[in-house]
Scaffold this active site. Structure first.
Site, PDB file in Angstrom:
ATOM      1  CG  ASP A 136      -0.069 -54.223  12.562  1.00 53.71           C
ATOM      2  OD1 ASP A 136       0.355 -54.136  11.387  1.00 53.71           O
ATOM      3  OD2 ASP A 136      -0.334 -55.311  13.108  1.00 53.71           O
ATOM      4  CB  SER A 137       3.420 -51.139   9.120  1.00 58.12           C
ATOM      5  OG  SER A 137       2.430 -50.282   8.561  1.00 58.12           O
TER       6      SER A 137
ATOM      7  CG  ASP B 106      -3.506 -53.491  10.180  1.00 58.11           C
ATOM      8  OD1 ASP B 106      -4.294 -54.140   9.479  1.00 58.11           O
ATOM      9  OD2 ASP B 106      -2.307 -53.333   9.893  1.00 58.11           O
TER      10      ASP B 106
ATOM     11  CE  LYS C  53      -4.165 -55.011   6.955  1.00 54.86           C
ATOM     12  NZ  LYS C  53      -3.327 -56.057   7.644  1.00 54.86           N
TER      13      LYS C  53
ATOM     14  CD  GLU D   5      -0.928 -59.845  10.303  1.00 50.95           C
ATOM     15  OE1 GLU D   5      -0.386 -60.890  10.713  1.00 50.95           O
ATOM     16  OE2 GLU D   5      -0.334 -58.747  10.244  1.00 50.95           O
TER      17      GLU D   5
ATOM     18  CD  GLU E  83       3.108 -58.285   4.202  1.00 51.18           C
ATOM     19  OE1 GLU E  83       4.209 -57.785   4.511  1.00 51.18           O
ATOM     20  OE2 GLU E  83       2.076 -58.153   4.885  1.00 51.18           O
TER      21      GLU E  83
END
Length: 273
Positions: free
Chosen positions: A49-50, A88, A118, A120, A187
């Site tokens: 999602d970056s 993501d 993925k 978080e 991270e």
């Protein structure tokens, strides 16, 4: 090789089996051309999602939508043949309930054909992860610095400096590992702590701003290639300066257009004889 002669794609199970072996090579990818370039060198490609910040100029990843992730996931899948492809889950698509997370994860897998999703989160997401895994959805975890939580965590900063933070990260790592993830992104985490977490887990850790002792490494591809002109994080190593090279090439093109030296005789069509 597959029956068609193309290389067999790495699966989440195979990535998990790489724990403690040759380090796992991972990069972000958002487009078909880049996926084609990266595929033969990487074990895993992350449609991160970056992309909200890298491609769309957003200030954070918070504004990224599920439709955006699916569109770019489809693009990467068109270019990847060997690498395990993970997409993501964007902010707001999995935190509310495990059922919502399941529906959105299913949509990502069905509409992109990717290998895993993925998400978080640590202890607070363990139940959701277990729910997804039990229903056939491979999940990659993400602990330490979590970009989707920058509004509540105090911004983009390294974590694990205090005893309290370190203990939280250890608990998060164990919780998502026990929930069934096949690997975990670690991270922005203090090196010694990331090394300790890696040694404590049965699943691979993928470091970004963490430890060389993680089971693999990931970077944003555009950072690695020098395509981003903004601030470069401490953990990024630039292997080229493509941004500067592109700027120089376009400057030459602009000069040739304005001087009418392009297109030349070699670049125009003549009447057929």
């Amino acid at each position: 090789m597959s029956a068609t002669g193309s290389p067999k794609r790495l699966t989440p199970r195979r990535i998990q089996a790489m724990k403690g072996g040759t380090p796992i090579v991972c990069l972000t990818a958002y487009t078909t051309p880049m996926a084609r370039l990266l595929d033969r060198h990487c074990d895993l490609l992350l449609v991160g999602d970056s992309l909200g910040m890298v491609l769309y100029g957003m200030e954070s990843t918070i504004g990224v939508t599920l439709d955006m992730m699916i569109a770019h996931g489809q693009a990467v899948m068109r270019g990847a043949r060997r690498s395990c492809v993970v997409v993501d889950m964007p902010f707001g698509t999995y935190q509310e309930t495990r059922e919502l997370a399941y529906r959105n994860a299913v949509r990502i897998l069905q509409e992109t054909g990717c290998d895993a999703v993925k998400l978080e989160g640590g202890e607070e997401m363990a139940e959701t992860i277990a729910f997804l895994v039990a229903r056939g959805i491979p999940v990659m975890g993400h602990i330490g610095l979590m970009p989707q939580q920058v509004n509540t965590s105090g911004g983009y900063r390294s974590v694990g400096h205090s005893a309290e933070e370190a203990e939280t990260i250890r608990r998060d790592a164990k919780a998502v590992s026990d929930a069934g993830v096949f690997s975990i992104v670690v991270e922005g985490t203090v090196e010694a702590l990331a090394q300790n977490v890696t040694a404590s887990l049965a699943v691979p850790t993928i470091g970004i701003g963490a430890s060389v002792h993680c089971d693999g490494q990931i970077l944003v591809c555009d950072d690695l290639l020098g395509l981003l002109s903004e601030f470069t994080p401490r953990f990024v190593k630039r292997y080229d300066e493509l941004g500067a090279r592109i700027d120089a090439a376009v400057e030459i093109y602009a000069d040739e257009v304005r001087s009418r030296s392009f297109p030349s005789e070699d670049h125009v069509f003549k009447p057929r004889g």
